[in-house]
Scaffold this motif. Structure first.
Motif, PDB file in Angstrom:
ATOM      1  N   LEU A  49      55.477  89.713  77.123  1.00  0.00           N
ATOM      2  CA  LEU A  49      55.366  88.518  78.151  1.00  0.00           C
ATOM      3  C   LEU A  49      56.235  88.573  78.864  1.00  0.00           C
ATOM      4  O   LEU A  49      56.617  88.847  80.369  1.00  0.00           O
ATOM      5  CB  LEU A  49      54.464  86.786  78.083  1.00  0.00           C
ATOM      6  CG  LEU A  49      53.331  87.858  77.173  1.00  0.00           C
ATOM      7  CD1 LEU A  49      52.481  86.385  77.032  1.00  0.00           C
ATOM      8  CD2 LEU A  49      52.521  87.475  78.709  1.00  0.00           C
ATOM      9  N   VAL A  50      57.758  88.256  78.163  1.00  0.00           N
ATOM     10  CA  VAL A  50      58.772  88.221  78.913  1.00  0.00           C
ATOM     11  C   VAL A  50      59.609  89.896  79.645  1.00  0.00           C
ATOM     12  O   VAL A  50      59.980  89.219  80.382  1.00  0.00           O
ATOM     13  CB  VAL A  50      60.273  87.963  77.804  1.00  0.00           C
ATOM     14  CG1 VAL A  50      61.297  87.998  78.501  1.00  0.00           C
ATOM     15  CG2 VAL A  50      59.708  86.448  77.252  1.00  0.00           C
ATOM     16  N   ALA A  51      59.334  91.003  79.216  1.00  0.00           N
ATOM     17  CA  ALA A  51      60.009  92.014  80.048  1.00  0.00           C
ATOM     18  C   ALA A  51      58.149  92.136  81.173  1.00  0.00           C
ATOM     19  O   ALA A  51      58.802  92.444  82.562  1.00  0.00           O
ATOM     20  CB  ALA A  51      59.202  93.382  79.015  1.00  0.00           C
ATOM     21  N   VAL A  52      57.389  91.986  81.058  1.00  0.00           N
ATOM     22  CA  VAL A  52      56.073  91.325  82.605  1.00  0.00           C
ATOM     23  C   VAL A  52      57.163  90.646  83.215  1.00  0.00           C
ATOM     24  O   VAL A  52      56.555  91.065  84.601  1.00  0.00           O
ATOM     25  CB  VAL A  52      54.856  91.062  82.083  1.00  0.00           C
ATOM     26  CG1 VAL A  52      54.022  91.447  83.399  1.00  0.00           C
ATOM     27  CG2 VAL A  52      54.389  92.640  81.058  1.00  0.00           C
ATOM     28  N   LEU A  53      57.306  89.412  82.744  1.00  0.00           N
ATOM     29  CA  LEU A  53      58.178  88.851  83.803  1.00  0.00           C
ATOM     30  C   LEU A  53      58.843  88.595  84.641  1.00  0.00           C
ATOM     31  O   LEU A  53      58.930  89.103  85.513  1.00  0.00           O
ATOM     32  CB  LEU A  53      57.724  87.256  82.592  1.00  0.00           C
ATOM     33  CG  LEU A  53      58.797  86.183  83.764  1.00  0.00           C
ATOM     34  CD1 LEU A  53      57.726  85.483  85.205  1.00  0.00           C
ATOM     35  CD2 LEU A  53      58.691  84.642  83.024  1.00  0.00           C
ATOM     36  N   ILE A  54      60.289  89.395  83.795  1.00  0.00           N
ATOM     37  CA  ILE A  54      61.268  90.077  84.378  1.00  0.00           C
ATOM     38  C   ILE A  54      61.033  91.701  85.324  1.00  0.00           C
ATOM     39  O   ILE A  54      61.629  90.879  86.920  1.00  0.00           O
ATOM     40  CB  ILE A  54      61.762  90.564  83.110  1.00  0.00           C
ATOM     41  CG1 ILE A  54      62.359  89.607  82.385  1.00  0.00           C
ATOM     42  CG2 ILE A  54      63.178  91.536  83.905  1.00  0.00           C
ATOM     43  CD1 ILE A  54      63.735  89.700  81.342  1.00  0.00           C
ATOM     44  N   PHE A  55      60.195  91.633  84.642  1.00  0.00           N
ATOM     45  CA  PHE A  55      59.366  92.818  85.570  1.00  0.00           C
ATOM     46  C   PHE A  55      58.890  92.587  87.721  1.00  0.00           C
ATOM     47  O   PHE A  55      58.958  92.975  88.299  1.00  0.00           O
ATOM     48  CB  PHE A  55      58.307  94.172  85.074  1.00  0.00           C
ATOM     49  CG  PHE A  55      57.161  95.228  86.191  1.00  0.00           C
ATOM     50  CD1 PHE A  55      58.733  96.469  86.277  1.00  0.00           C
ATOM     51  CD2 PHE A  55      56.762  94.780  86.601  1.00  0.00           C
ATOM     52  CE1 PHE A  55      58.255  97.285  87.365  1.00  0.00           C
ATOM     53  CE2 PHE A  55      55.699  96.098  87.708  1.00  0.00           C
ATOM     54  CZ  PHE A  55      56.773  96.935  87.705  1.00  0.00           C
ATOM     55  N   VAL A  56      57.723  90.958  87.162  1.00  0.00           N
ATOM     56  CA  VAL A  56      57.380  91.315  88.561  1.00  0.00           C
ATOM     57  C   VAL A  56      58.843  90.044  88.802  1.00  0.00           C
ATOM     58  O   VAL A  56      58.428  90.346  90.515  1.00  0.00           O
ATOM     59  CB  VAL A  56      56.488  89.905  87.409  1.00  0.00           C
ATOM     60  CG1 VAL A  56      55.723  88.817  89.011  1.00  0.00           C
ATOM     61  CG2 VAL A  56      55.150  90.513  86.899  1.00  0.00           C
ATOM     62  N   VAL A  57      59.359  89.544  88.787  1.00  0.00           N
ATOM     63  CA  VAL A  57      60.076  88.491  89.549  1.00  0.00           C
ATOM     64  C   VAL A  57      60.839  89.509  89.925  1.00  0.00           C
ATOM     65  O   VAL A  57      61.745  89.739  91.129  1.00  0.00           O
ATOM     66  CB  VAL A  57      61.321  87.532  88.723  1.00  0.00           C
ATOM     67  CG1 VAL A  57      62.388  87.220  88.967  1.00  0.00           C
ATOM     68  CG2 VAL A  57      59.896  86.500  87.994  1.00  0.00           C
TER      69      VAL A  57
END
Length: 71
Positions: A49-57
């Motif tokens: 989830l943190v990786a997806v959040l960083i990717f989206v940001v």
């Protein structure tokens, strides 16, 4: 205690008592393994989830800085 143990029949000493120990300790070890796997799954879920959040940001900030109009 040793005398009481030695007066038991052979099948109690060599079959019943080890079977009880395996059931009790096996249940304990099984519960521990399940708990550890559950914890590992939660940690991997948090990391994903943190990786997806960083990717989206990064995707949103790079598209808005290039003048693409954002969303």
């Amino acid at each position: 205690m040793k005398r009481a143990f030695m007066t038991l029949p052979w099948w109690v000493r060599w079959i019943a008592l080890p079977a009880i120990a395996v059931v009790v300790l096996g249940t304990l070890l099984g519960g521990l393994v399940v708990w550890l796997l559950h914890l590992l799954f939660r940690l991997l879920l948090i990391a994903a989830l943190v990786a997806v959040l960083i990717f989206v940001v990064r995707k949103v900030t790079s598209s808005s800085s290039s003048g693409g109009g954002g969303w």
